[in-house]
Scaffold this active site. Structure first.
Site, PDB file in Angstrom:
ATOM      1  N   ASP A 106      20.656  19.678  45.311  1.00  0.00           N
ATOM      2  CA  ASP A 106      22.036  19.479  44.853  1.00  0.00           C
ATOM      3  C   ASP A 106      22.005  19.308  43.328  1.00  0.00           C
ATOM      4  OD1 ASP A 106      22.317  19.339  47.629  1.00  0.00           O
ATOM      5  OD2 ASP A 106      23.855  17.777  47.535  1.00  0.00           O
ATOM      6  N   LYS A 170      29.868  22.126  45.518  1.00  0.00           N
ATOM      7  CA  LYS A 170      30.079  20.739  45.937  1.00  0.00           C
ATOM      8  C   LYS A 170      31.000  20.053  44.941  1.00  0.00           C
ATOM      9  CE  LYS A 170      27.202  16.517  46.363  1.00  0.00           C
ATOM     10  NZ  LYS A 170      25.811  16.017  46.413  1.00  0.00           N
ATOM     11  N   LYS A 202      30.863  21.714  50.023  1.00  0.00           N
ATOM     12  CA  LYS A 202      30.538  20.319  50.347  1.00  0.00           C
ATOM     13  C   LYS A 202      31.499  19.388  49.626  1.00  0.00           C
ATOM     14  CE  LYS A 202      26.761  16.904  50.015  1.00  0.00           C
ATOM     15  NZ  LYS A 202      25.321  16.714  49.723  1.00  0.00           N
TER      16      LYS A 202
END
Length: 253
Positions: A106, A170, A202
């Site tokens: 991430d 995300k 996300k």
């Protein structure tokens, strides 16, 4: 059991299967990470992934194997949370995390560069990180949508990440005043559709209950279709959501 209870159970189970159970606290220790893993109950169900700082990846790899939780992915963060670390440091973090057993990275995009009108630097961070990940490790790019407060900037950051090779986009680090919002999610989901690439989404930060997951799932289904709602395409990043899920599933069992 009434239909409302059945629906709530189903939604709780679905939220669990889409969750990246997360601990990204300054005071995290080996013991606190193990305690988080102890909260997972295979009888209730397993989350999609665990998300921890890089120094805990190897620990999670060993602990998940020991528990037989082989389906749970291990995610970690890079350039986190400021988005301001030098690219070579970020790439070294990425390579080491993969060596330690990370399945997903991430990455915090240098989102301040988007605000400053420099799309090239964020593109380079994403492209270089994806090159380091290769085909087997997924790259989830955090655009920090709560700081990119203008819809046009959220859209631009999403486009940069998608076109540079992100596997997911995300919303947030969870470390700024405004994290996941439905309006930002809708923009990001719409950019995934517009770019027509197999990119996931996300929502992270602030999604604490099963009830709070529902508008995000509804938006994803409306924009990208029912087939988008699985762990390969949709995640929630959460630390406290598990407690609500377990309360529903245990109470109604």
């Amino acid at each position: 059991m009434g239909s409302t209870q059945v629906n709530l159970r189903n939604e709780a189970k679905r939220a669990l299967e889409l969750m990246d159970l997360t601990s990204l606290n300054a005071h995290d220790t080996n013991e606190s990470i193990i305690a988080m893993l102890d909260e997972i109950d295979a009888k209730v169900g397993l989350p999609a992934a665990i998300c921890v700082y890089p120094q805990f990846v190897a620990l999670c790899k060993a602990q998940l194997a020991e528990r037989g939780f082989n389906s749970i992915k291990i995610a970690t963060v890079t350039n986190f949370p400021s988005g301001k670390e030098p690219l070579e440091v970020v790439l070294e973090q990425t390579r080491q995390a993969i060596t330690d057993g990370a399945d997903e990275i991430d990455l915090v995009m240098p989102y301040n560069q988007v605000i400053m009108g420099d799309p090239d630097t964020p593109w380079q961070y994403v492209r270089s990180s994806k090159d380091a990940c290769g085909e087997k490790v997924q790259l989830k790019v955090i655009i920090e949508s709560g700081v990119l407060s203008e819809p046009e900037m959220i859209a631009q950051a999403s486009d940069i990440a998608i076109l540079a090779g992100a596997d997911f986009i995300k919303t947030s680090t969870g470390k700024v005043p405004v994290n996941a919002t439905l309006s930002a999610a809708e923009i990001m989901l719409s950019r995934i559709k517009a770019n027509n690439k197999p990119v996931g989404f996300k929502a992270a930060g602030g999604v604490k209950t099963v009830a709070e997951t529902l508008p995000y799932l509804d938006a994803a289904e409306r924009i990208l279709g029912q087939s988008f709602i699985d762990a390969e395409h949709f995640r929630f990043g959460a630390s406290s959501l598990l407690a609500d899920i377990k309360a529903i599933l245990v109470k109604e069992s």
